[in-house]
Design an enzyme around this catalytic site. Structure first.
Site, PDB file in Angstrom:
ATOM      1  N   ASP A 162      55.241  -1.582  35.819  1.00 32.60           N
ATOM      2  CA  ASP A 162      53.998  -0.995  35.310  1.00 32.60           C
ATOM      3  C   ASP A 162      54.251  -0.531  33.880  1.00 32.60           C
ATOM      4  O   ASP A 162      54.293   0.661  33.575  1.00 32.60           O
ATOM      5  CB  ASP A 162      53.560   0.164  36.196  1.00 32.60           C
ATOM      6  CG  ASP A 162      52.210   0.726  35.778  1.00 32.60           C
ATOM      7  OD1 ASP A 162      51.494   0.038  35.019  1.00 32.60           O
ATOM      8  OD2 ASP A 162      51.878   1.845  36.190  1.00 32.60           O
ATOM      9  N   ILE A 163      54.414  -1.496  32.989  1.00 33.08           N
ATOM     10  CA  ILE A 163      54.813  -1.216  31.613  1.00 33.08           C
ATOM     11  C   ILE A 163      53.561  -1.013  30.769  1.00 33.08           C
ATOM     12  O   ILE A 163      52.923  -1.967  30.324  1.00 33.08           O
ATOM     13  CB  ILE A 163      55.695  -2.349  31.054  1.00 33.08           C
ATOM     14  CG1 ILE A 163      56.868  -2.605  32.004  1.00 33.08           C
ATOM     15  CG2 ILE A 163      56.184  -1.994  29.660  1.00 33.08           C
ATOM     16  CD1 ILE A 163      57.718  -1.381  32.307  1.00 33.08           C
ATOM     17  N   GLU A 164      53.201   0.252  30.575  1.00 31.61           N
ATOM     18  CA  GLU A 164      51.981   0.608  29.861  1.00 31.61           C
ATOM     19  C   GLU A 164      52.184   0.649  28.351  1.00 31.61           C
ATOM     20  O   GLU A 164      51.231   0.520  27.585  1.00 31.61           O
ATOM     21  CB  GLU A 164      51.485   1.974  30.339  1.00 31.61           C
ATOM     22  CG  GLU A 164      51.279   2.100  31.840  1.00 31.61           C
ATOM     23  CD  GLU A 164      49.949   1.544  32.291  1.00 31.61           C
ATOM     24  OE1 GLU A 164      49.135   1.185  31.426  1.00 31.61           O
ATOM     25  OE2 GLU A 164      49.727   1.473  33.512  1.00 31.61           O
ATOM     26  N   GLY A 165      53.429   0.869  27.925  1.00 35.40           N
ATOM     27  CA  GLY A 165      53.707   0.970  26.500  1.00 35.40           C
ATOM     28  C   GLY A 165      55.071   0.423  26.172  1.00 35.40           C
ATOM     29  O   GLY A 165      55.819  -0.009  27.042  1.00 35.40           O
ATOM     30  N   ARG A 419      47.915   2.237  23.698  1.00 33.25           N
ATOM     31  CA  ARG A 419      49.239   1.952  24.259  1.00 33.25           C
ATOM     32  C   ARG A 419      50.281   1.967  23.145  1.00 33.25           C
ATOM     33  O   ARG A 419      50.076   1.365  22.090  1.00 33.25           O
ATOM     34  CB  ARG A 419      49.230   0.595  24.971  1.00 33.25           C
ATOM     35  CG  ARG A 419      48.131   0.464  25.990  1.00 33.25           C
ATOM     36  CD  ARG A 419      47.999  -0.939  26.544  1.00 33.25           C
ATOM     37  NE  ARG A 419      49.116  -1.290  27.403  1.00 33.25           N
ATOM     38  CZ  ARG A 419      49.224  -2.468  28.019  1.00 33.25           C
ATOM     39  NH1 ARG A 419      48.280  -3.385  27.848  1.00 33.25           N
ATOM     40  NH2 ARG A 419      50.262  -2.724  28.785  1.00 33.25           N
TER      41      ARG A 419
END
EC number: 3.2.1.14
Length: 493
Positions: A162-165, A419
């Site tokens: 869950d790589i949001e940034g 992001r």
């Protein structure tokens, strides 16, 4: 008579509980668990309570939110595990969660660990860091060994990115290295605008088992009507993903308070699930953010499980293999009035070169560049196409999206989805500055204070340090058309 009723209830409950189990070929219902986003003292149950409910196939522990390259990572499970650190570390020791993991697995429920999330500090500066971190994850949570295993001898079934940034650097190498260790379910959680700003290149490079596409907090949300773009993701799954059998999960909020926008009630979600499962063979089920929200939403969780598995059973495998139709409801990235003099009609089928570029047509529809061809589609009912109502800003450190969620009677609601594109998270105090047209006046936001002088807007936010955030805005327009903030004017500090 009373005894019969009690017996019937007992048997029904037993049958329901035995039905919940992960299927590698069919559909599944996944829940993120750990953050208690509902926020109450009793709104999140124990891990095992969800696994024994008979309404969950996969639980995703949320989150491992700090990578701490060169040291031990950190996990955050909110109130489910607090202040029980291994000596001289910031790594939690959670034996109760470990015991629950094994009970869940004995009931056929898969347990994954989600890496990333909106809050935290994570990412790699090189492929070698990704490979090294794969070894760390395997030793701490997988089949390896370590003196600091957060869940003791419990072995998770896989991970969710869950790589949001941050950047995409190193994640493909991480997945490849982790795959070499043994059988792990590995997935990712891109946002629905295609391609995802961070994970797009990663999921194109390595074969994953599933993608938890976030169909909320974006214009392509499950609640956006014809802007909903599951077809685009199905097309990617079948034609571009290294794993042509990858499952595309419909990831949705578990209640109206679980996300800034994009929530669909269970009454609205049912027909959508039935439609998607009948058209797209890549459909893998529904994922929900998060368990605490869904279980406190008037039976949402129980009805959802019946809908997903009931639709699959009713349809049958033969129907699910029906080829998906030509794209007709591609994601729109904007909502605004169109002038045929400024935005000429782009005829469907003509060649284009900028993937996912969107423009309005002179008829009020929108058109998107999809794999080299313009595809035209109508806007959702009651919505007109506004070519400039979304601004995309990408500088060296931030990728931001501005879009309208409603516009009527001179009032509008909008979202800024920001992001971080470096390894350094946003700080607790944030400032956003941009320029708006003369006729636009912002009045409220959910996370901070708006200051507007003429066309200049400054929003001061006080939030947790994070890799991404979603800001809800509202305001007024003294014009029949909404024009977006100038993309070149965006400043984040």
């Amino acid at each position: 008579m009373i005894s019969c009723n009690i017996l019937g209830i007992t048997i029904a409950a037993f049958i329901t509980s035995t039905l919940a189990a992960y299927s590698s070929n069919g559909v599944n219902v996944m829940y993120y668990w750990g953050q208690n986003s509902a926020g109450g003292s009793n709104t999140q149950g124990s891990l095992v309570s969800y696994c024994q409910s008979g309404q969950v196939d996969v639980i995703i522990l949320s989150f491992l939110n700090k990578f701490n390259m060169g040291g031990l990572p950190e996990i955050n499970l909110a109130s489910a595990c607090e202040q029980t650190f291994f000596p001289n570390t910031n790594l939690l020791h959670c034996p109760t969660v470990g015991s629950d993991i094994k009970t869940c697995q004995s009931n056929g429920v898969k347990v994954l660990l989600s890496l990333g999330g909106a809050a935290g500090s994570y990412g790699f500066s090189s492929d070698s860091e990704g490979q090294t971190f794969a070894e760390t994850i395997w030793n701490l949570f997988g089949g390896g060994t370590s003196d600091t295993r957060p869940f003791d001898d419990a072995v998770i079934d896989g991970i969710d990115l869950d790589i949001e940034g941050g950047s995409s650097t190193g994640y493909a190498a991480f997945v490849t290295a982790l795959r070499s260790k043994g059988h792990f379910l590995i997935g990712a959680a891109p946002q629905c605008p295609f391609p995802d700003a961070i994970l797009g290149s990663v999921i194109d490079a390595v074969g994953l088992d599933f993608v938890n596409v976030q169909f909320y907090n974006n214009v392509c949300s499950v609640a956006s009507g014809s802007s909903f773009n599951f077809d685009v993701w199905n097309d990617w799954a079948k034609n571009k993903s290294p794993n042509k059998n990858i499952k595309v999960m419909l990831t949705v909020p578990g209640s109206s308070t679980a996300a800034g926008s994009g929530y669909a009630s269970i009454a609205e979600l049912g027909p959508i699930v039935s439609s998607v499962i009948s058209q797209y063979s890549s459909f893998g089920g529904v994922s929900v953010w998060d368990a605490s929200q869904a279980w406190n939403n008037n039976g949402f969780h129980s009805e959802l499980y019946s809908i997903v598995h009931g639709s699959s059973a009713a349809l049958g495998q033969a129907a699910r293999k029906t080829p998906f139709p030509n794209t007709s409801s591609i994601t729109t990235t904007s909502l605004a009035t169109a002038s045929s003099a400024l935005f000429p009609l782009l005829y469907a089928g003509r060649s284009c070169s900028s993937q996912s570029k969107v423009s309005c047509t002179s008829t009020g529809s929108y058109t998107i560049c999809n794999y080299g061809k313009w595809v035209t589609a109508p806007c959702p009912p009651g919505v007109i196409c506004l070519s400039s109502a979304q601004s995309n800003n990408t500088d060296l450190t931030v990728s931001a999206q501005f879009f309208i969620t409603s516009f009527a009677g001179g009032s509008f609601k909008a979202i800024i989805n920001a992001r971080r594109t470096t390894l350094t998270p946003f700080e607790k105090m944030k400032t956003i500055e941009f320029t708006v047209p003369d006729h636009v006046r912002l009045s409220q936001c959910n996370l901070g204070k708006i200051e507007q002088v003429g066309r200049s807007v400054r929003i001061r936010l006080k939030d947790h340090p994070n890799m991404a955030f979603v800001l809800n805005l509202s305001g007024n327009v003294s014009s029949d058309a909404f024009v977006a903030p100038d993309p070149s004017s965006w400043r984040f500090s």
